[in-house]
Enzyme design. Structure first.
Site, PDB file in Angstrom:
ATOM      1  N   LYS A 209      -9.180  57.793  77.758  1.00 59.26           N
ATOM      2  CA  LYS A 209      -9.516  59.207  77.626  1.00 59.26           C
ATOM      3  C   LYS A 209      -8.419  59.947  76.872  1.00 59.26           C
ATOM      4  O   LYS A 209      -8.681  60.663  75.892  1.00 59.26           O
ATOM      5  CB  LYS A 209      -9.704  59.838  79.006  1.00 59.26           C
ATOM      6  N   ASP A 227     -13.973  62.813  80.414  1.00 65.18           N
ATOM      7  CA  ASP A 227     -13.269  63.417  81.545  1.00 65.18           C
ATOM      8  C   ASP A 227     -14.282  63.702  82.665  1.00 65.18           C
ATOM      9  O   ASP A 227     -15.448  63.315  82.571  1.00 65.18           O
ATOM     10  CB  ASP A 227     -12.515  64.681  81.121  1.00 65.18           C
TER      11      ASP A 227
END
Length: 341
Positions: A209, A227
């Site tokens: 991420k 996320d």
């Protein structure tokens, strides 16, 4: 008739009667045998059927047990699902249309962390875990003013860094991460942030991420940022049922051209922070309500829904939202989401 002839006739009659009796007895025995055989066959068939039923019940038992466990679990609000027969093509079209609508609402979508170079973005993204971007933006100016380069941060006093990072939460772990990645940048990459995924994920505290945030916004290389907001919304929209971030990334990435991945992430995250909240989505003020299979999970009244909107950095594009009437049918009731029964 002579006595001799009478005797002969009587003997013949006795023989005939005896023969008939034997035949009748034989026939009766055969019938009895057939009945016994049929009875045995019936009994055997019944036994086989009972055994089969027993096996079926044994197989079905775990399913019933699972059902009982599921019924015993706490009740949850289940969003209406799109038709089961939604084809792959229909899913792709719906997903891309949602992204286009969000692009009109959030034309300025961007990473909401303040940064001036790849190193600052990398550190800020690591610090953003388990806290808000606003809190990170309030903290990083002091951090970068005192430690502007990887070399500076790598040689810093951990206790001094902890004092600066305390407002971000988990400050000890985050101090180890940012100092560790700074040291790795100095020792392995000459103090420069690498522009490859395989290099970034080797740094302390950096996962896929964080790596995609840096690649997409500091190097212009497409990536999907999975996320908590992104995970929640793509499942709510039925783009995928996966829960693992890597599998979500792959599933959603397959629905869009690679060139759209970075801005798609920004659009979804912006929408999740401003309108499609986790606990109470503002469905009545949502620009993609007709496309959302979870419409109705939150507040559907337009006026009440607008009170749920969150204004964050960059403002909220209220003027770009469609009027509340756009989400009502001819009878004045909320229009059902696209594809709903």
């Amino acid at each position: 008739m002579k006595p001799t002839e009478k005797k002969t006739t009587k003997a013949t009659e006795k023989k005939t009667t005896a023969k008939k009796a034997t035949t009748v007895k034989s026939t009766a025995e055969k019938v009895t045998a057939k009945k016994a055989t049929a009875k045995k066959a019936t009994a055997k068939k019944a036994t086989a059927e009972k055994a089969t039923v027993g096996r079926k019940k044994a197989v079905a038992a775990p399913a019933k047990a699972s059902a009982a466990v599921e019924k015993a679990s706490p009740a949850k609000t289940v969003a209406p699902k799109p038709p089961r027969d939604e084809s792959r093509t229909a899913l792709v079209r719906r997903a891309r249309r949602i992204n286009r609508e969000l692009a009109e609402v959030y034309p300025y979508a961007h990473p909401e962390l303040d940064f001036e170079n790849p190193f600052q973005l990398l550190v800020a993204t690591v610090l953003s875990a388990q806290t808000t971007d606003l809190r990170v933006n309030q903290t990083t100016p002091t951090l970068f003013a005192k430690y502007p380069t990887p070399e500076d941060l790598a040689e810093a006093n951990p206790e001094e860094v902890e004092v600066i990072l305390r407002p971000c939460g988990f400050f000890r772990a985050k101090t180890r991460s940012v100092m560790g990645l700074s040291k790795a940048l100095v020792e392995e990459f000459g103090g420069e942030v690498p522009g490859r995924l395989e290099d970034l994920v080797k740094l302390p505290g950096v996962g896929r991420k964080t790596a995609f945030v840096v690649l997409g916004n500091a190097f212009g290389r497409p990536g999907i940022t999975v996320d908590t907001h992104f995970q929640r919304l793509v499942r709510r929209w039925r783009w995928t049922e996966e829960t693992d971030p890597d599998k979500i990334e792959a599933a959603v990435g397959a629905l869009f051209p690679k060139s759209e991945w970075t801005m798609l992430s920004h659009h979804v995250i912006f929408h999740g922070r401003r309108i499609c909240h986790a606990r109470k989505p503002a469905c009545g003020a949502c620009p993609i309500a007709p496309l959302c299979p979870a419409y109705g999970e939150g507040e559907t009244d337009p006026e009440k829904a607008r009170k749920l909107l969150k204004y964050e950095k960059g403002g909220y594009p209220g003027q770009r939202l469609k009027p509340p009437q756009a989400y009502l049918d001819a009878g004045g009731k909320p229009a059902p989401p696209l594809g709903a029964g």
